[in-house]
Design a protein around this motif. Sequence first.
Motif, short mmCIF file in Angstrom:
data_model
loop_
_atom_site.label_atom_id
_atom_site.label_comp_id
_atom_site.label_asym_id
_atom_site.label_seq_id
_atom_site.Cartn_x
_atom_site.Cartn_y
_atom_site.Cartn_z
N UNK A 76 0.82 -1.20 0.00
CA UNK A 76 0.00 0.00 0.00
C UNK A 76 0.86 1.25 0.00
N UNK A 77 1.94 1.24 0.79
CA UNK A 77 2.83 2.40 0.81
C UNK A 77 3.50 2.62 -0.56
N UNK A 78 3.80 1.53 -1.25
CA UNK A 78 4.44 1.66 -2.56
C UNK A 78 3.43 2.09 -3.63
N UNK A 79 2.19 1.66 -3.49
CA UNK A 79 1.18 1.96 -4.52
C UNK A 79 0.51 3.32 -4.34
N UNK A 80 0.43 3.79 -3.10
CA UNK A 80 -0.38 4.98 -2.84
C UNK A 80 0.05 6.21 -3.65
N UNK A 81 1.34 6.51 -3.80
CA UNK A 81 1.70 7.66 -4.65
C UNK A 81 1.23 7.49 -6.10
N UNK A 82 1.27 6.25 -6.61
CA UNK A 82 0.81 6.01 -7.98
C UNK A 82 -0.71 6.14 -8.08
N UNK A 83 -1.41 5.78 -7.03
CA UNK A 83 -2.87 5.93 -7.03
C UNK A 83 -3.26 7.40 -7.07
N UNK A 84 -2.58 8.20 -6.25
CA UNK A 84 -2.85 9.64 -6.25
C UNK A 84 -2.47 10.25 -7.61
N UNK A 85 -1.34 9.80 -8.16
CA UNK A 85 -0.94 10.30 -9.49
C UNK A 85 -1.95 9.90 -10.55
N UNK A 86 -2.54 8.71 -10.43
CA UNK A 86 -3.58 8.28 -11.39
C UNK A 86 -4.80 9.19 -11.30
N UNK A 87 -5.16 9.58 -10.09
CA UNK A 87 -6.29 10.50 -9.92
C UNK A 87 -6.02 11.84 -10.61
N UNK A 88 -4.83 12.37 -10.41
CA UNK A 88 -4.47 13.63 -11.08
C UNK A 88 -4.36 13.45 -12.59
N UNK A 89 -3.87 12.27 -13.01
CA UNK A 89 -3.75 12.00 -14.45
C UNK A 89 -5.09 11.97 -15.15
N UNK A 90 -6.09 11.40 -14.50
CA UNK A 90 -7.42 11.38 -15.12
C UNK A 90 -8.02 12.79 -15.17
N UNK A 91 -7.71 13.62 -14.20
CA UNK A 91 -8.14 15.02 -14.30
C UNK A 91 -7.46 15.71 -15.47
N UNK A 92 -6.18 15.44 -15.65
CA UNK A 92 -5.46 16.04 -16.77
C UNK A 92 -5.96 15.50 -18.11
N UNK A 93 -6.54 14.32 -18.10
CA UNK A 93 -7.04 13.73 -19.34
C UNK A 93 -8.19 14.54 -19.93
N UNK A 94 -8.91 15.27 -19.11
CA UNK A 94 -10.07 16.03 -19.59
C UNK A 94 -9.65 17.11 -20.59
N UNK A 95 -8.72 18.02 -20.25
CA UNK A 95 -8.30 19.00 -21.27
C UNK A 95 -7.53 18.37 -22.43
N UNK A 96 -6.79 17.28 -22.17
CA UNK A 96 -6.06 16.63 -23.26
C UNK A 96 -7.02 16.04 -24.29
#
Length: 246
Positions: A70-90
């Motif tokens: 969980x400690x190793x995955x959590x930063x990637x999970x948060x980054x995935x959330x931000x990535x999907x937000x960035x996907x909207x303007x892209x």
Amino acid sequence: MLAALSLVLLVMFVAAMVIAAAPPKLLDHAWQLGVMAALINNAFLALVGVLLLVLALGFDPTRPMFRDRWKAWRPWIVAASLGFLLLIPLQGFAAWGFHTSVTLVQQKQTSQASERLTELREAITSANTHEELQAKVQNLFGPNTGLSPAELRTPIGVLRNILLARAEQASNQLEQQIEAQAGSRPDQLVKETLRIVISAAAYAIGFGYLGGVLPRNRRKGTAALRSSRKLRKPSSDAGKPATTTT
């Protein structure tokens, strides 16, 4: 079991994205739209994988393997959330660029076809003999084109009217095809863009929730509100009169 299944789902997601992105064409708007569509279509694998890990950690929170993963995955999970937000303007940028490029290509093809039809009409009108008409048609469309044996036996005046009618029919078909393409392509692109945007927002919320971003902020706000209420709450002994003993 849950942790192993979550890892399998994440591997399936990564494999699907590698296949969809190969070969990479970063500046191609069609490639960009295809990759984003594949990302949305396969994102449920990653979301379910993260959810299974959260459930496994909830069932056995003291197990070191689950906590370390969980400690190793959590930063990637948060980054995935931000990535999907960035996907909207892209998605909007890629859709607009794709529509613009397709429109320019279509206009160029339409212009070339219209010029060819205009030159063909001029060739038909100006030709006085079958041989002259044959030479002009081959000059426009290549040496493998020309008049058929039946057309060579047709009087030049009658043949001229027949060929002009065919050219007019081809021009009408071209206009109908252009109108059909212009009407259908933007509608499909807008619908697909709306699907991608709505799905990306939903996945951003889902990954943010599972990553602990949204729940943690809400708990902090609730705790602060409760502490402030406790500070403002009057003491139960404040209004009681003092008693004396004799």
